[in-house]
Design a protein around this motif. Structure first.
Motif, PDB file in Angstrom:
ATOM      1  N   VAL A  91      -7.903  -1.502  -2.500  1.00 41.60           N
ATOM      2  CA  VAL A  91      -6.960  -1.478  -3.340  1.00 41.60           C
ATOM      3  C   VAL A  91      -5.876  -1.154  -2.307  1.00 41.60           C
ATOM      4  CG1 VAL A  91      -4.922  -1.219  -4.370  1.00 41.60           C
ATOM      5  CG2 VAL A  91      -6.836  -0.971  -5.375  1.00 41.60           C
ATOM      6  N   TYR A  92      -6.073  -0.629  -0.972  1.00 45.02           N
ATOM      7  CA  TYR A  92      -4.977  -0.022  -0.345  1.00 45.02           C
ATOM      8  C   TYR A  92      -5.434  -1.524   1.175  1.00 45.02           C
ATOM      9  CZ  TYR A  92      -3.157   4.618  -0.855  1.00 45.02           C
ATOM     10  OH  TYR A  92      -2.320   5.455  -1.511  1.00 45.02           O
ATOM     11  N   LEU A  93      -6.599  -1.136   1.010  1.00 42.04           N
ATOM     12  CA  LEU A  93      -7.331  -2.682   1.849  1.00 42.04           C
ATOM     13  C   LEU A  93      -6.974  -3.887   2.063  1.00 42.04           C
ATOM     14  CD1 LEU A  93     -11.463  -1.672   3.141  1.00 42.04           C
ATOM     15  CD2 LEU A  93      -9.140  -1.889   4.632  1.00 42.04           C
ATOM     16  N   SER A  94      -6.950  -4.347   0.940  1.00 41.09           N
ATOM     17  CA  SER A  94      -6.338  -5.270   0.622  1.00 41.09           C
ATOM     18  C   SER A  94      -5.046  -5.865   0.174  1.00 41.09           C
ATOM     19  CB  SER A  94      -7.056  -6.269  -0.812  1.00 41.09           C
ATOM     20  OG  SER A  94      -6.718  -4.958  -2.037  1.00 41.09           O
ATOM     21  N   SER A  95      -3.857  -4.428   0.215  1.00 43.46           N
ATOM     22  CA  SER A  95      -2.705  -5.206   0.579  1.00 43.46           C
ATOM     23  C   SER A  95      -2.260  -4.556   2.506  1.00 43.46           C
ATOM     24  CB  SER A  95      -2.203  -3.358   0.339  1.00 43.46           C
ATOM     25  OG  SER A  95      -2.832  -3.267  -1.260  1.00 43.46           O
TER      26      SER A  95
ATOM     27  N   ASP B 167     -20.194  10.645  -8.364  1.00 47.97           N
ATOM     28  CA  ASP B 167     -19.488  10.973 -10.158  1.00 47.97           C
ATOM     29  C   ASP B 167     -18.112  10.083  -9.321  1.00 47.97           C
ATOM     30  OD1 ASP B 167     -19.273  12.984  -6.446  1.00 47.97           O
ATOM     31  OD2 ASP B 167     -16.983  11.878  -7.740  1.00 47.97           O
ATOM     32  N   SER B 168     -17.408   9.995 -10.422  1.00 47.12           N
ATOM     33  CA  SER B 168     -15.944   9.642 -10.450  1.00 47.12           C
ATOM     34  C   SER B 168     -15.151  10.042  -9.531  1.00 47.12           C
ATOM     35  CB  SER B 168     -15.365  10.210 -12.122  1.00 47.12           C
ATOM     36  OG  SER B 168     -15.114  11.735 -11.793  1.00 47.12           O
TER      37      SER B 168
ATOM     38  N   GLN C 131     -11.948   8.724   4.594  1.00 45.30           N
ATOM     39  CA  GLN C 131     -13.019   9.750   5.638  1.00 45.30           C
ATOM     40  C   GLN C 131     -12.504  11.232   4.681  1.00 45.30           C
ATOM     41  OE1 GLN C 131     -10.357   9.872   9.142  1.00 45.30           O
ATOM     42  NE2 GLN C 131     -11.760   8.361  10.334  1.00 45.30           N
ATOM     43  N   ASP C 132     -11.539  10.914   3.827  1.00 50.38           N
ATOM     44  CA  ASP C 132     -11.779  11.848   3.095  1.00 50.38           C
ATOM     45  C   ASP C 132     -12.417  11.971   1.936  1.00 50.38           C
ATOM     46  OD1 ASP C 132      -9.809  15.062   2.621  1.00 50.38           O
ATOM     47  OD2 ASP C 132      -8.994  13.360   0.519  1.00 50.38           O
TER      48      ASP C 132
ATOM     49  N   PHE D 109     -11.915   7.149  -5.349  1.00 47.28           N
ATOM     50  CA  PHE D 109     -11.143   7.330  -3.575  1.00 47.28           C
ATOM     51  C   PHE D 109     -11.605   6.022  -2.750  1.00 47.28           C
ATOM     52  CE2 PHE D 109     -14.593   7.757  -0.499  1.00 47.28           C
ATOM     53  CZ  PHE D 109     -15.199   8.967  -0.566  1.00 47.28           C
ATOM     54  N   ALA D 110     -12.289   5.608  -3.520  1.00 46.04           N
ATOM     55  CA  ALA D 110     -12.691   4.384  -2.768  1.00 46.04           C
ATOM     56  C   ALA D 110     -12.292   3.245  -3.737  1.00 46.04           C
ATOM     57  CB  ALA D 110     -14.695   3.531  -3.199  1.00 46.04           C
ATOM     58  N   THR D 111     -12.454   2.599  -4.588  1.00 44.84           N
ATOM     59  CA  THR D 111     -10.954   1.870  -5.225  1.00 44.84           C
ATOM     60  C   THR D 111      -9.942   2.287  -4.317  1.00 44.84           C
ATOM     61  OG1 THR D 111     -12.435   2.498  -6.523  1.00 44.84           O
ATOM     62  CG2 THR D 111     -10.400   1.271  -7.504  1.00 44.84           C
TER      63      THR D 111
END
Lengths: 394, 100
Positions: free
Chosen positions: A20-24, A8-9, A35-36, A14-16
């Motif tokens: 982004v957080y990971l790449s930052s 679902d959207s 996890q959430d 949340f994955a996107t």
């Protein structure tokens, strides 16, 4: 991935966001979001892959393997799943398993440069990698210098692959490079044409924060020669301490500083801790002053002393603030006489410029308006900012 | 007469006309509100505004926790109106302006 289509959207978001957080470099935040999100969308495969990757980047290899291998049946068709499991096993020193997963990755995508590169490194230095680790401690410094040359060459290659295939892994790849190849092998590799320098690689923007640009420079410094005895010793450390020391090599002080700066940049949104109270007044007052009908404003104490002036046109601001305080106190006394509480605010209908005064703790916010100003509107705005001022001034 | 027009408005607790030295000329107040005290207070505030800001005819609206006080100086004297806080202050102000 096929399951991307079924999610679902909300899951996509949340994955996107986590990506982004990971790449930052905000790994913990990414893990928390994933996890959430996975608790709400437990069948969302892509998020699991990203979570595995996040743990890997964090350095929590066991957790990464737990996520990726624990859901392997579900994720086995994923190129990245196999790649990261390979990375994990490589990090754990289980090279055979690593090779196995890199091979699976290549079966899924024969053009996966990262897997190709890793396989090349692992196959080229098959068991020597394991056996020579114990001998490495006694190696002379000169050889270590050669190793550094080799290491830099390899890291540059891996970086190149990482940038193209799996950007967020760039830094980690540098950390996990297999050290201690044999001298001959080193020379051969050193003689090989080197891949394009990292500087030349067009890195995606999102990669920048996670893998700060000064890193290649730092590597180049190491490549020349370990200048201090400490640096040499770091390279000479036994295999058991390999990971820690490699991190020292791959993250020289300059890089650490840069990472700290980058983190500071990320945290720019947070308010400064030691802001002077009067400076804190600026923002709410400026919002008020942005109103067209407002000529100026000032804050004074109830005893008439000027606290802050935002009414530059007025030359006698100290006199006016004293007068405003006097009027307030007069009204206050009168209301006490009437036993009708204290004055909260008042408007003085001066023809040239109506004045709105609002009490804020022990201070008075005075707003001087244009004749056509709507006092109700001024009060609405003032009421909003007054709470902020009350907090600041008490 | 003019004061009665003011007190007819909803949520107005009382209104009056006083001199600039605080004496009552005319007033209508509901029980519990002292017209003389209110007139004295109005005069005090008006005089303070006049001396402080140098205005010719002082006019002010003062908000307390429960009530709102309108004070307006005119040639006839100082009008003062006390109303509840949730009264239509704009309407009362227009009414006072018209009266004066």
């Amino acid at each position: 991935m096929s399951d991307d289509l079924t999610m679902d959207s909300g899951a996509l978001i949340f994955a996107t966001l986590a990506d982004v957080y990971l790449s930052s470099g905000m790994i913990d935040e990414a893990i928390s979001i994933l996890q959430d999100g996975l608790s709400r969308n437990p069948t969302y495969s892509l998020a699991k892959v990203i979570l595995g990757r996040a743990y890997y980047i964090k350095g929590d290899i066991e957790e990464s393997l737990k996520v990726l291998e624990g859901n392997y049946e579900e994720l086995k068709g994923s190129e990245n799943t196999n790649l990261y499991i390979g990375h994990c096993y490589k990090k754990l020193g289980e090279f055979e398993k690593a090779v196995e997963y890199y091979n699976i990755t290549l079966k899924i995508n024969p053009e996966n440069k990262d897997a190709n590169q890793e396989l090349k490194v692992l196959v080229r230095e098959p068991k020597q990698v394991v056996t020579e680790k114990s001998e490495e401690v006694a190696k002379p410094v000169a050889k270590d210098e050669e190793e550094v040359v080799e290491e830099s060459a390899v890291t540059a290659t891996v970086d190149h692959a990482a940038v193209e295939i799996a950007p967020p892994l760039g830094t980690q790849e540098v950390v996990e490079v297999q050290p201690e190849p044999v001298a001959e092998e080193l020379k051969k590799v050193a003689a090989e044409p080197k891949p394009p320098s990292v500087k030349e690689i067009p890195e995606p923007a999102r990669e920048e924060k996670f893998e700060p640009t000064p890193e290649p420079v730092a590597k180049a410094e190491v490549q020349k020669a370990p200048e201090s005895a400490e640096a040499v010793r770091e390279i000479e450390q036994p295999v058991v301490q390999e990971e820690q020391k490699e991190e020292v090599i791959s993250e020289p002080p300059a890089v650490k500083e840069t990472v700290a700066q980058e983190r500071e940049k990320v945290e720019v949104g947070e308010p400064p801790v030691d802001i002077f109270p009067l400076e804190a007044l600026e923002q709410p007052i400026k919002r008020l002053l942005n109103m067209k009908a407002v000529k100026g404003a000032f804050i004074c104490s109830k005893d008439g002393l000027l606290i802050q002036n935002y009414y530059e046109e007025c030359r006698d601001i100290e006199l006016i603030s004293a007068m405003i305080a006097a009027i307030h106190n007069e009204a206050e006394e009168s209301f006490k006489f009437l036993k009708d509480g204290s004055v909260e605010k008042f408007i003085i209908d001066k023809i040239e410029y109506p004045i709105c005064v609002i009490t804020a703790g022990e201070s008075l916010l005075t707003v001087v308006t244009q004749p056509e100003a709507k006092p109700g509107l001024v009060f609405v705005y003032a009421r909003k900012i007054i709470e902020e001022i009350r907090e600041i001034l008490g | 007469m003019k004061v009665a027009e003011l007190t007819r408005m909803p949520k107005v607790l009382g209104a009056g006309l006083g001199t600039d030295d605080g004496f009552i000329i005319d007033s209508q107040f509901t029980v519990g509100y002292d017209a003389e005290k209110s007139a004295a207070m109005a005069a005090r505030v008006v005089n303070r505004i006049k001396t402080s800001l140098g205005v010719e005819k002082a006019s002010a609206i003062l908000y307390t926790r429960n009530n709102v006080f309108f004070i307006k100086e005119t040639d006839a004297g100082i009008y003062f109106v006390i109303c509840q806080k949730d009264a239509n202050l704009g309407l009362i102000k227009i009414k006072i302006d018209k009266l004066t």
